[in-house]
Design a protein around this motif. Sequence first.
Motif, PDB file in Angstrom:
ATOM      1  N   PRO A 100      18.794  27.172  -5.340  1.00 54.98           N
ATOM      2  CA  PRO A 100      17.332  27.346  -5.355  1.00 54.98           C
ATOM      3  C   PRO A 100      16.912  28.633  -4.640  1.00 54.98           C
ATOM      4  CG  PRO A 100      17.965  25.724  -3.710  1.00 54.98           C
ATOM      5  CD  PRO A 100      19.213  26.049  -4.465  1.00 54.98           C
ATOM      6  N   HIS A 101      15.719  29.083  -4.955  1.00 50.62           N
ATOM      7  CA  HIS A 101      15.176  30.265  -4.291  1.00 50.62           C
ATOM      8  C   HIS A 101      14.922  29.959  -2.816  1.00 50.62           C
ATOM      9  CE1 HIS A 101      13.500  32.071  -8.282  1.00 50.62           C
ATOM     10  NE2 HIS A 101      14.799  31.851  -8.304  1.00 50.62           N
ATOM     11  N   ALA A 102      15.078  30.978  -1.982  1.00 53.88           N
ATOM     12  CA  ALA A 102      14.860  30.812  -0.545  1.00 53.88           C
ATOM     13  C   ALA A 102      13.417  31.192  -0.196  1.00 53.88           C
ATOM     14  CB  ALA A 102      15.831  31.681   0.243  1.00 53.88           C
ATOM     15  N   THR A 103      12.789  30.395   0.624  1.00 50.88           N
ATOM     16  CA  THR A 103      11.414  30.654   1.038  1.00 50.88           C
ATOM     17  C   THR A 103      11.368  31.815   2.029  1.00 50.88           C
ATOM     18  OG1 THR A 103      10.848  28.316   0.768  1.00 50.88           O
ATOM     19  CG2 THR A 103       9.358  29.659   2.112  1.00 50.88           C
ATOM     20  N   LEU A 104      10.413  32.717   1.826  1.00 54.17           N
ATOM     21  CA  LEU A 104      10.215  33.852   2.722  1.00 54.17           C
ATOM     22  C   LEU A 104       9.065  33.560   3.677  1.00 54.17           C
ATOM     23  CD1 LEU A 104      10.522  36.782   0.165  1.00 54.17           C
ATOM     24  CD2 LEU A 104      12.049  36.408   2.121  1.00 54.17           C
ATOM     25  N   TYR A 105       9.224  33.985   4.930  1.00 53.68           N
ATOM     26  CA  TYR A 105       8.204  33.775   5.950  1.00 53.68           C
ATOM     27  C   TYR A 105       7.763  35.115   6.532  1.00 53.68           C
ATOM     28  CZ  TYR A 105       9.665  28.882   5.807  1.00 53.68           C
ATOM     29  OH  TYR A 105       9.957  27.607   5.388  1.00 53.68           O
ATOM     30  N   ALA A 106       6.488  35.203   6.899  1.00 52.10           N
ATOM     31  CA  ALA A 106       5.932  36.419   7.486  1.00 52.10           C
ATOM     32  C   ALA A 106       4.888  36.047   8.529  1.00 52.10           C
ATOM     33  CB  ALA A 106       5.303  37.303   6.410  1.00 52.10           C
ATOM     34  N   VAL A 107       4.596  36.983   9.420  1.00 54.35           N
ATOM     35  CA  VAL A 107       3.534  36.780  10.413  1.00 54.35           C
ATOM     36  C   VAL A 107       2.184  36.783   9.695  1.00 54.35           C
ATOM     37  CG1 VAL A 107       2.350  37.810  12.402  1.00 54.35           C
ATOM     38  CG2 VAL A 107       4.858  37.825  12.292  1.00 54.35           C
ATOM     39  N   VAL A 108       1.314  35.879  10.086  1.00 57.03           N
ATOM     40  CA  VAL A 108      -0.034  35.809   9.509  1.00 57.03           C
ATOM     41  C   VAL A 108      -0.849  36.987  10.050  1.00 57.03           C
ATOM     42  CG1 VAL A 108      -2.154  34.468   9.322  1.00 57.03           C
ATOM     43  CG2 VAL A 108       0.068  33.308   9.368  1.00 57.03           C
ATOM     44  N   PRO A 109      -1.262  37.943   9.204  1.00 60.56           N
ATOM     45  CA  PRO A 109      -1.974  39.126   9.699  1.00 60.56           C
ATOM     46  C   PRO A 109      -3.246  38.793  10.456  1.00 60.56           C
ATOM     47  CG  PRO A 109      -1.252  39.464   7.431  1.00 60.56           C
ATOM     48  CD  PRO A 109      -1.022  38.017   7.749  1.00 60.56           C
ATOM     49  N   SER A 110      -3.954  37.753  10.021  1.00 61.81           N
ATOM     50  CA  SER A 110      -5.251  37.422  10.623  1.00 61.81           C
ATOM     51  C   SER A 110      -5.136  36.537  11.858  1.00 61.81           C
ATOM     52  CB  SER A 110      -6.137  36.722   9.585  1.00 61.81           C
ATOM     53  OG  SER A 110      -5.524  35.519   9.138  1.00 61.81           O
ATOM     54  N   SER A 111      -3.918  36.316  12.351  1.00 57.26           N
ATOM     55  CA  SER A 111      -3.767  35.449  13.518  1.00 57.26           C
ATOM     56  C   SER A 111      -4.348  36.083  14.776  1.00 57.26           C
ATOM     57  CB  SER A 111      -2.293  35.087  13.740  1.00 57.26           C
ATOM     58  OG  SER A 111      -1.504  36.254  13.893  1.00 57.26           O
ATOM     59  N   ALA A 112      -4.481  37.405  14.795  1.00 55.88           N
ATOM     60  CA  ALA A 112      -5.113  38.090  15.923  1.00 55.88           C
ATOM     61  C   ALA A 112      -5.504  39.495  15.491  1.00 55.88           C
ATOM     62  CB  ALA A 112      -4.178  38.151  17.133  1.00 55.88           C
ATOM     63  N   TYR A 113      -6.512  40.038  16.153  1.00 57.13           N
ATOM     64  CA  TYR A 113      -6.968  41.409  15.886  1.00 57.13           C
ATOM     65  C   TYR A 113      -7.098  42.173  17.194  1.00 57.13           C
ATOM     66  CZ  TYR A 113      -8.207  39.868  11.165  1.00 57.13           C
ATOM     67  OH  TYR A 113      -8.167  39.380   9.881  1.00 57.13           O
ATOM     68  N   VAL A 114      -7.053  43.501  17.091  1.00 62.82           N
ATOM     69  CA  VAL A 114      -7.266  44.363  18.254  1.00 62.82           C
ATOM     70  C   VAL A 114      -8.216  45.479  17.851  1.00 62.82           C
ATOM     71  CG1 VAL A 114      -4.980  43.884  19.201  1.00 62.82           C
ATOM     72  CG2 VAL A 114      -5.308  45.885  17.729  1.00 62.82           C
TER      73      VAL A 114
END
Length: 382
Positions: free
Chosen positions: A70-84
């Motif tokens: 099966p295809h492997a799930t990709l994970y990434a940081v949520v961009p909107s989790s914090a702002y500066v």
Amino acid sequence: MTKSPGTPRLLRRLNDRSALELLLADGPLTRAELGELTGLSKVTAGQLLARLEERGLVEVAGERAGSRGPHATLYAVVPSSAYVAGLEVLPDSLKAGVADITGRIVVEITLNPSDFRDPVKAVHAAVQRACATAGVDSSRLHAFVIGTRGVVDPRDGEVRWSYDLPSWHVGVLAGLRETLGVPVTIENDVNLVALAEHRYGAAVGHDDFAVMWAGIGQGLGVMLGGRLHRGISGGAGEIGWLPVPGEPLPADVSQPQSGSYQRLVGQAALRELAEAHGVPGLSVADQVRHGGDGFLGEVAARLAVGAAAVAVVLDPGLIVLAGDVGRAGGARLAAKVEEVVARICPSQPRVLTTGVAGNPVLRGALEAALEQAREQVFSDTV
């Protein structure tokens, strides 16, 4: 020997931080890839990802096809989790930017500071406008860094003096923190340029280098061992005051253009030199950009005086030319400065032109803010 009850929690926090940094640098990643890079088992990596996903810091970002199975799930940081937010303060403009936690710049705006007498109100208005334009509520900002000319005391973060920004004085920082309700840092503008060069520009991969800012004023940003060197009082890098043979020493340091090196390479001096060479141009940067080898050689010889002084004292290995003059001269000017420094200095640093696209002060301010925000957000996952 008794085990510390906080150890498992601390290890989880450290693993979470390491995973988030890897996802920012190399992501998106699969669970197996993350486990391999962190040294964690697939089961532990899966638990970590589930924990971070529950906290809203990580999200599924697609799938990667494998040769079998099966295809492997990709994970990434949520961009909107914090702002500066970041800001560059100049006498005639306030440039503000907002970036998400991944470092993507969401918006940049410019505000006229003459509309406000109070710097705190001006900065607050700039931040509010930037957030509104980006569609980000200001309450979601986790850090804010301001770049300004002049000396910032590293002991308390206050602006000790700035010749062309007289309203920026001791007390402004406290007012900003109270008004904005978010951690605020004020930093010397050329120090921020050094951060930007280290992360995105000509100094990537170099932990020992100096940025020479050549423009209306002269400045120096120094990074040693991957850390900015500010000096005891924040005055490190005020290279415009460097004593230069043949140029008079200042009689009154309250006069910003009276430093010996400033007299040698400042706008007035370079414009006079350009006129002597018959180089036309509406600005010194235009004259440097279009000047012939003779004019550029003389500009390089003058800049090399400062570069050689930096090299014999610090031996940084790399000097980056930035500012209007450094950017306009490009690789031609950098090569000529390097050649002159090699003739007059026993250490022979490389000299390169800036590699940061866009506004380097604002880029450095956002980078400094991101470091603070990630430390705050990524260290509070358990």
